[in-house]
Structures are given as C-alpha cells and as structure tokens.
Design a protein around this motif. Structure first.
Motif, PDB file in Angstrom:
ATOM      1  N   ALA A 170      39.634  34.945  47.137  1.00 24.86           N
ATOM      2  CA  ALA A 170      38.865  34.092  47.704  1.00 24.86           C
ATOM      3  C   ALA A 170      38.628  34.180  49.267  1.00 24.86           C
ATOM      4  O   ALA A 170      37.798  34.197  49.941  1.00 24.86           O
ATOM      5  CB  ALA A 170      39.598  32.720  47.753  1.00 24.86           C
ATOM      6  N   TRP A 171      39.552  35.072  49.680  1.00 27.10           N
ATOM      7  CA  TRP A 171      39.513  35.455  51.254  1.00 27.10           C
ATOM      8  C   TRP A 171      39.343  36.849  51.313  1.00 27.10           C
ATOM      9  O   TRP A 171      39.471  37.602  52.413  1.00 27.10           O
ATOM     10  CB  TRP A 171      40.936  35.069  52.065  1.00 27.10           C
ATOM     11  CG  TRP A 171      42.163  35.617  51.377  1.00 27.10           C
ATOM     12  CD1 TRP A 171      42.547  36.712  51.302  1.00 27.10           C
ATOM     13  CD2 TRP A 171      43.307  34.788  51.241  1.00 27.10           C
ATOM     14  NE1 TRP A 171      43.815  37.088  50.868  1.00 27.10           N
ATOM     15  CE2 TRP A 171      44.279  35.583  50.878  1.00 27.10           C
ATOM     16  CE3 TRP A 171      43.476  33.397  51.253  1.00 27.10           C
ATOM     17  CZ2 TRP A 171      45.519  35.255  50.432  1.00 27.10           C
ATOM     18  CZ3 TRP A 171      44.698  32.800  50.877  1.00 27.10           C
ATOM     19  CH2 TRP A 171      45.839  33.592  50.443  1.00 27.10           C
ATOM     20  N   ALA A 172      38.989  37.735  50.258  1.00 28.00           N
ATOM     21  CA  ALA A 172      39.017  39.051  50.147  1.00 28.00           C
ATOM     22  C   ALA A 172      37.476  39.616  50.524  1.00 28.00           C
ATOM     23  O   ALA A 172      36.505  38.757  50.308  1.00 28.00           O
ATOM     24  CB  ALA A 172      39.355  39.778  48.846  1.00 28.00           C
ATOM     25  N   PRO A 173      37.318  40.545  51.022  1.00 23.64           N
ATOM     26  CA  PRO A 173      35.813  41.169  51.339  1.00 23.64           C
ATOM     27  C   PRO A 173      34.947  41.459  49.717  1.00 23.64           C
ATOM     28  O   PRO A 173      35.595  41.442  48.901  1.00 23.64           O
ATOM     29  CB  PRO A 173      36.076  42.382  51.888  1.00 23.64           C
ATOM     30  CG  PRO A 173      37.385  42.940  51.484  1.00 23.64           C
ATOM     31  CD  PRO A 173      38.426  41.632  51.223  1.00 23.64           C
ATOM     32  N   GLU A 174      33.630  41.472  50.041  1.00 24.16           N
ATOM     33  CA  GLU A 174      32.900  41.365  48.690  1.00 24.16           C
ATOM     34  C   GLU A 174      33.382  42.755  47.831  1.00 24.16           C
ATOM     35  O   GLU A 174      33.355  42.629  46.822  1.00 24.16           O
ATOM     36  CB  GLU A 174      31.259  41.621  49.393  1.00 24.16           C
ATOM     37  CG  GLU A 174      30.373  41.642  48.003  1.00 24.16           C
ATOM     38  CD  GLU A 174      30.299  40.102  47.335  1.00 24.16           C
ATOM     39  OE1 GLU A 174      29.858  40.211  46.421  1.00 24.16           O
ATOM     40  OE2 GLU A 174      30.686  39.287  48.296  1.00 24.16           O
ATOM     41  N   THR A 175      33.571  43.812  48.723  1.00 20.26           N
ATOM     42  CA  THR A 175      33.934  45.024  47.577  1.00 20.26           C
ATOM     43  C   THR A 175      35.111  44.981  46.823  1.00 20.26           C
ATOM     44  O   THR A 175      35.174  45.575  45.749  1.00 20.26           O
ATOM     45  CB  THR A 175      34.047  46.298  48.609  1.00 20.26           C
ATOM     46  OG1 THR A 175      35.051  45.900  49.561  1.00 20.26           O
ATOM     47  CG2 THR A 175      32.798  46.624  49.123  1.00 20.26           C
ATOM     48  N   ALA A 176      35.888  43.939  47.093  1.00 24.99           N
ATOM     49  CA  ALA A 176      37.227  43.763  46.342  1.00 24.99           C
ATOM     50  C   ALA A 176      37.087  43.125  45.086  1.00 24.99           C
ATOM     51  O   ALA A 176      38.068  42.833  44.227  1.00 24.99           O
ATOM     52  CB  ALA A 176      38.392  43.186  47.236  1.00 24.99           C
ATOM     53  N   ARG A 206      39.909  46.336  45.255  1.00 32.11           N
ATOM     54  CA  ARG A 206      40.367  45.414  44.859  1.00 32.11           C
ATOM     55  C   ARG A 206      41.982  45.470  44.736  1.00 32.11           C
ATOM     56  O   ARG A 206      42.492  44.413  44.843  1.00 32.11           O
ATOM     57  CB  ARG A 206      39.904  45.348  43.380  1.00 32.11           C
ATOM     58  CG  ARG A 206      40.416  44.035  42.446  1.00 32.11           C
ATOM     59  CD  ARG A 206      39.755  44.146  41.216  1.00 32.11           C
ATOM     60  NE  ARG A 206      40.103  42.931  40.463  1.00 32.11           N
ATOM     61  CZ  ARG A 206      39.258  41.555  40.364  1.00 32.11           C
ATOM     62  NH1 ARG A 206      38.112  41.816  41.121  1.00 32.11           N
ATOM     63  NH2 ARG A 206      39.915  40.749  39.639  1.00 32.11           N
ATOM     64  N   ALA A 207      42.496  46.801  44.682  1.00 35.95           N
ATOM     65  CA  ALA A 207      43.907  46.712  44.478  1.00 35.95           C
ATOM     66  C   ALA A 207      44.307  46.374  46.063  1.00 35.95           C
ATOM     67  O   ALA A 207      45.770  45.920  46.014  1.00 35.95           O
ATOM     68  CB  ALA A 207      44.492  48.255  44.483  1.00 35.95           C
ATOM     69  N   HIS A 208      43.716  46.553  47.205  1.00 39.23           N
ATOM     70  CA  HIS A 208      44.210  46.235  48.564  1.00 39.23           C
ATOM     71  C   HIS A 208      44.384  44.835  48.684  1.00 39.23           C
ATOM     72  O   HIS A 208      45.133  44.211  49.213  1.00 39.23           O
ATOM     73  CB  HIS A 208      43.439  46.875  49.587  1.00 39.23           C
ATOM     74  CG  HIS A 208      43.808  46.479  50.809  1.00 39.23           C
ATOM     75  ND1 HIS A 208      43.544  45.376  51.644  1.00 39.23           N
ATOM     76  CD2 HIS A 208      44.982  46.968  51.687  1.00 39.23           C
ATOM     77  CE1 HIS A 208      43.900  45.054  52.800  1.00 39.23           C
ATOM     78  NE2 HIS A 208      44.781  46.243  52.935  1.00 39.23           N
ATOM     79  N   ALA A 209      43.089  44.056  48.040  1.00 41.74           N
ATOM     80  CA  ALA A 209      43.166  42.664  47.960  1.00 41.74           C
ATOM     81  C   ALA A 209      44.253  41.954  47.208  1.00 41.74           C
ATOM     82  O   ALA A 209      44.738  40.828  47.620  1.00 41.74           O
ATOM     83  CB  ALA A 209      41.539  42.110  47.579  1.00 41.74           C
ATOM     84  N   LEU A 210      44.441  42.585  46.073  1.00 49.21           N
ATOM     85  CA  LEU A 210      45.393  41.801  45.134  1.00 49.21           C
ATOM     86  C   LEU A 210      46.945  42.006  45.749  1.00 49.21           C
ATOM     87  O   LEU A 210      47.657  41.244  45.547  1.00 49.21           O
ATOM     88  CB  LEU A 210      45.350  42.639  43.917  1.00 49.21           C
ATOM     89  CG  LEU A 210      44.067  42.171  42.915  1.00 49.21           C
ATOM     90  CD1 LEU A 210      44.171  42.718  41.828  1.00 49.21           C
ATOM     91  CD2 LEU A 210      43.904  40.723  42.827  1.00 49.21           C
ATOM     92  N   TYR A 211      47.176  43.149  46.488  1.00 46.59           N
ATOM     93  CA  TYR A 211      48.685  43.318  46.711  1.00 46.59           C
ATOM     94  C   TYR A 211      48.686  43.388  48.179  1.00 46.59           C
ATOM     95  O   TYR A 211      49.760  42.845  48.628  1.00 46.59           O
ATOM     96  CB  TYR A 211      48.802  44.961  46.228  1.00 46.59           C
ATOM     97  CG  TYR A 211      49.292  44.888  44.914  1.00 46.59           C
ATOM     98  CD1 TYR A 211      50.474  44.663  44.041  1.00 46.59           C
ATOM     99  CD2 TYR A 211      48.084  45.307  43.979  1.00 46.59           C
ATOM    100  CE1 TYR A 211      50.466  44.834  42.739  1.00 46.59           C
ATOM    101  CE2 TYR A 211      48.373  45.624  42.542  1.00 46.59           C
ATOM    102  CZ  TYR A 211      49.511  45.173  41.943  1.00 46.59           C
ATOM    103  OH  TYR A 211      49.599  45.319  40.668  1.00 46.59           O
ATOM    104  N   ALA A 212      48.255  44.239  49.240  1.00 46.29           N
ATOM    105  CA  ALA A 212      48.372  44.501  50.175  1.00 46.29           C
ATOM    106  C   ALA A 212      47.858  43.738  51.433  1.00 46.29           C
ATOM    107  O   ALA A 212      48.216  43.831  52.512  1.00 46.29           O
ATOM    108  CB  ALA A 212      47.942  45.945  50.723  1.00 46.29           C
ATOM    109  N   ASP A 213      46.909  42.794  51.472  1.00 41.35           N
ATOM    110  CA  ASP A 213      46.407  41.864  52.334  1.00 41.35           C
ATOM    111  C   ASP A 213      47.790  40.833  52.689  1.00 41.35           C
ATOM    112  O   ASP A 213      48.429  40.250  52.044  1.00 41.35           O
ATOM    113  CB  ASP A 213      45.383  40.942  51.685  1.00 41.35           C
ATOM    114  CG  ASP A 213      44.864  40.187  53.015  1.00 41.35           C
ATOM    115  OD1 ASP A 213      45.543  39.337  53.630  1.00 41.35           O
ATOM    116  OD2 ASP A 213      43.476  40.051  53.193  1.00 41.35           O
TER     117      ASP A 213
END
Length: 453
Positions: free
Chosen positions: A105-111, A289-296
């Motif tokens: 929900a708070w991730a960028p479009e590419t994620a 997507r991996a960054h959004a799921l794990y690293a944000d």
C-alpha cells in the motif's frame, strides 16, 4: 601466536565451555582473544584464480585496506540458531497475502508487479542485545556474500581456544558456498523462464568502477564465467530496452544482478531497467517487489507490533518469535515530536527508504536542527540496541570494535553468517583492524537450554 592474557582467557573459556554456556564462551573469546587470525598471504592465494586477479589484489591492498578484519568474530551457536528462527518467522509473515497487501500500500508502482523470482542475497542484520539477537534491518541487495565466502578460506587458528572452537564447528566451505550462489542465480532464472538455459548476467550498479565493493563485482564476474555464464559489469544507463528484452552493447542480457540502491528503478539512468521490468521482459534480482516486501524500514513498525501482526493473521508462536527478535519500531510523526525528543536517547532514527547508514542517527547524538530534519522527512525510530564488541590488538594498541551480524538468506535459508567490525556510529569500512569478519559459532554443551538467551 600467543595471546595477551591467554592464561586468563583459557580459564574463562574452559569454565564457560564446561558449563555449556556458549554465550559466555563467545564473550570470553571476543574480549580475550586479541590475536590475528587472518592469513593475508592465504587470502591472496584464495583470490588468485584468474590471470586478471593481480589488479584485483592491488585494488584491495591499496584502496580498500579495511575491507577485511584482522580476526574472526565469535557468536554462540544458540544465537546463530535464534537468528535463523527469527528469519524463518519473518519469511512466514512475508508470504501472507495480508502482509503483502499492507506493505504494498505504501510501495512504489514498480513494486506492485508480481514476480516469481524471490531475490538473491537478502541481508538480515542483527545486534546482540541482552535478550539475544535483535534484528536491526533487512536489506535486499546485501553486499559481501562472495567476499566472505573467500575470506573464510584465509583463517587460521591463532590460539588454543580458537583451535578448539574451530574443530567443533562444521559448516560449508568456500567452494560449496560458491556453488550454492551460482545455483541460486540459476533458480531465479528458472523461476521466471523455466528450463531455458541461463546464458548471460549483467551485474548492475551506478558507476560500478567507483563502487567500494567493485572487487566483489569482479569476483562474481569470474565465478559466473567459470560456470559457463557470460557476465558483464555495467551502469544501468548502458542497458537498452529493445521491446523484446534488455541488451548491453548489442548483446542480449538474460538476467540482471541488481546492486543498485535505486530500489524502485525511478532514477533516469534506470529507465531501460524500469521499462523492461514493468513489461515483464526482464529478470531482475533482487527486484523492486522484494525490496517492498522485506526492506522498506516501515515494515519494521508492523513486525514489532504484536497487535498488527495478529490482525494480519499471524499465529501466536510466530508473533512471539518475531517480537522477541525485532526491537520496537515506530513511525516518526510531527504530532508526537515532544515525546520522541524526550525519549531520543533510547532510540535510533532511520529514513524509511534509506540504505546503509545514510541519514541514520543515534538519538543521543541528535541536535535540534537534525531532529527538525527528521520530523520533516519520512523516518522510523527503533529502540536502541547497542552493538556488542570485539576486542583486538591493532597497530600495537588494544581497541574495542563494535560488531554487527549479517545473515545472507535465500528463500528462507540462511546461507552464511558473517560479522562487520567497526568504530563510530554505524557500520563502515574505514576502521583499522575492522571490516568483514568470519563468524565462528561457539558450540553449546546443552543445545536445548536457553535458546533465546
């Protein structure tokens, strides 16, 4: 090599070992074993497997003298096990559709584009707190995995206590790790493209020739080539999206090993990567997507909140493991500025979308001006967990270096645990005697007791 205070160290080491207190044994070794275990000549030999490696060795010696620490670090086997348990619990949560909906929900479009590739080299970074390992952050393009595999070849037992610990430890050697790393990249490719052969990999970072970890890029290039995979090192601006995929100087690129800190692929040089990714024509690992799921870092707010985890459908046992291993983390909001300022000495402030140590501040070092910048930005505040220390003799003087622990993880499996030794507020590679250090897991006599201690 004799160790200062070796008699006292032996007594402490043996007492802890006999009692089954592996945490105490690790602490005794970190404090008392001040000898050098890194065999620099053996390290040169481990690197010299290609005619081109002379330049690589010179690069390490001349411009990166503090990349490798002079000694190994010691961690109790119980703490190594506990870190793996925290990793496994978080992997369970990340797999939940409710978690993915919440963080995307708070991730960028590419994620928001789905992917079958999981992302190579997740880095779960821990400090050892009074209650056991505490997760400080997760990174999706964690550097150092291959460097540390090679570093492990160049260690020697520098005193009797280390020899005993090394004899009791069993683990993968460098050749095994290198083979697993190549298999991991093949698995990423096959997840997206099936049984088609992986022919080429582009190792991509901004101005790669200027990156501190360029030596690792070169080592990966050599490794891929030894396994029959063409490999290049390039800037993202060199890639071209043809409408059928990515090319580099006219050559088709099958897979991109992404070392960029442009996690959303938003920067102008990443345009070709972004276009090919969004069109489903590029296999990129790790990906947005991996960054959004794990690293944000906003994800740590959810992970440290048992009520939020419960609302996402996480089981109580998993919640207990995660909450015990993730320091309480809060989103910094201006409405609570006075409260955060009052508690600042017990907090560590980090930008939600930051990486490394950029923009990160210990609360006890904050000025009002910097705090105002934090309030104006997008920050999280994490309960402060001071790092443990590794005492070494450096340039004739005894120094206490701070230590953090990195778990390299792929699809929930911990492949390698390593340490970084440093002085200062955050991890760096500018400390004499510091840098990457192999972790020696000190065995426990009674494995079933006090797993979290």
């Amino acid at each position: 090599m004799p160790v200062k205070g070796s008699s006292k160290l032996s007594e402490t080491f043996l007492a802890a070992l006999v009692s089954g207190n592996c945490a105490g044994t690790a602490e005794a070794l970190n404090a008392g074993c001040q000898c050098v275990s890194l065999d620099r000549q053996a390290l040169v030999g481990a690197l010299a497997r290609d005619p081109r490696d002379g330049a690589l060795q010179a690069m390490l010696a001349e411009s990166r003298p503090h990349l490798f620490a002079d000694s190994m670090a010691f961690v109790s086997a119980r703490h190594v096990k506990r870190m793996a348990e925290v990793v496994a619990a978080i992997e369970q949560v990340v797999a939940l559709p409710a978690w993915q909906d919440a963080v995307l929900a708070w991730a960028p479009e590419t994620a928001r584009r789905s992917a079958k590739a999981a992302g190579v080299f997740l880095g779960y970074d821990f400090h050892l707190g009074a209650d056991g390992p505490q997760l400080i952050e997760i990174n999706t393009n964690a550097g150092g995995g291959l460097l540390n595999a090679i570093l492990g070849r160049a260690q020697r037992a520098c005193c009797n206590e280390v020899a005993e610990a090394m004899e009791a430890m069993q683990g993968s050697d460098a050749a095994d790790l290198e083979a697993r790393f190549v298999a991991m990249f093949r698995a990423e490719w096959q997840a997206e493209r099936g049984e088609v052969a992986l022919r080429s990999i582009a190792i991509v970072d901004e101005a790669p020739q200027e990156q501190y970890l360029l030596p690792e890029f070169l080592l990966f290039q050599r490794l891929f080539e030894r396994h029959g995979i063409t490999a290049w090192i390039c800037d993202p601006a060199e890639l071209v999206h043809t409408g059928a995929g990515l090319t580099l100087h006219g050559q088709p690129v099958d897979l991109v090993y992404n070392r960029l800190t442009d996690f959303a692929l938003d920067a102008p040089p990443s345009r070709a990567l972004r276009e090919a990714w969004c069109a489903g024509l590029a296999v990129i690992t790790p990906h947005p997507r991996a960054h959004a799921l794990y690293a944000d870092k906003r994800n740590l707010v959810l992970l440290s909140d048992p009520a939020r985890l419960r609302s996402l459908g996480v089981g109580e046992g998993t919640i207990a493991t995660i909450v015990a291993g993730v320091p309480r983390t809060e989103a910094v909001v201006r409405e609570q500025a006075d409260d955060f300022w009052a508690r600042r000495r017990r907090l560590f402030f980090k930008p939600a979308s930051g990486f490394g140590s950029r923009g990160a501040y210990r609360g006890d070092k904050l000025t009002r001006r910097v705090f105002e910048d934090i309030l104006a930005g997008d920050y999280i505040a994490q309960a402060l967990v001071p790092p443990t220390e590794r005492r070494l003799e450096v340039e004739g003087a005894t120094v206490d270096l701070k230590m953090d622990l990195r778990n390299y993880v792929y699809r929930g499996e911990v492949q390698l645990v390593t340490a970084r030794l440093y002085r200062g507020q955050t991890t760096n590679f500018r400390t004499p005697g510091g840098g990457f250090a192999p972790v020696l897991a000190v065995p426990c006599e009674h494995e079933g007791e006090g797993a979290g201690a």
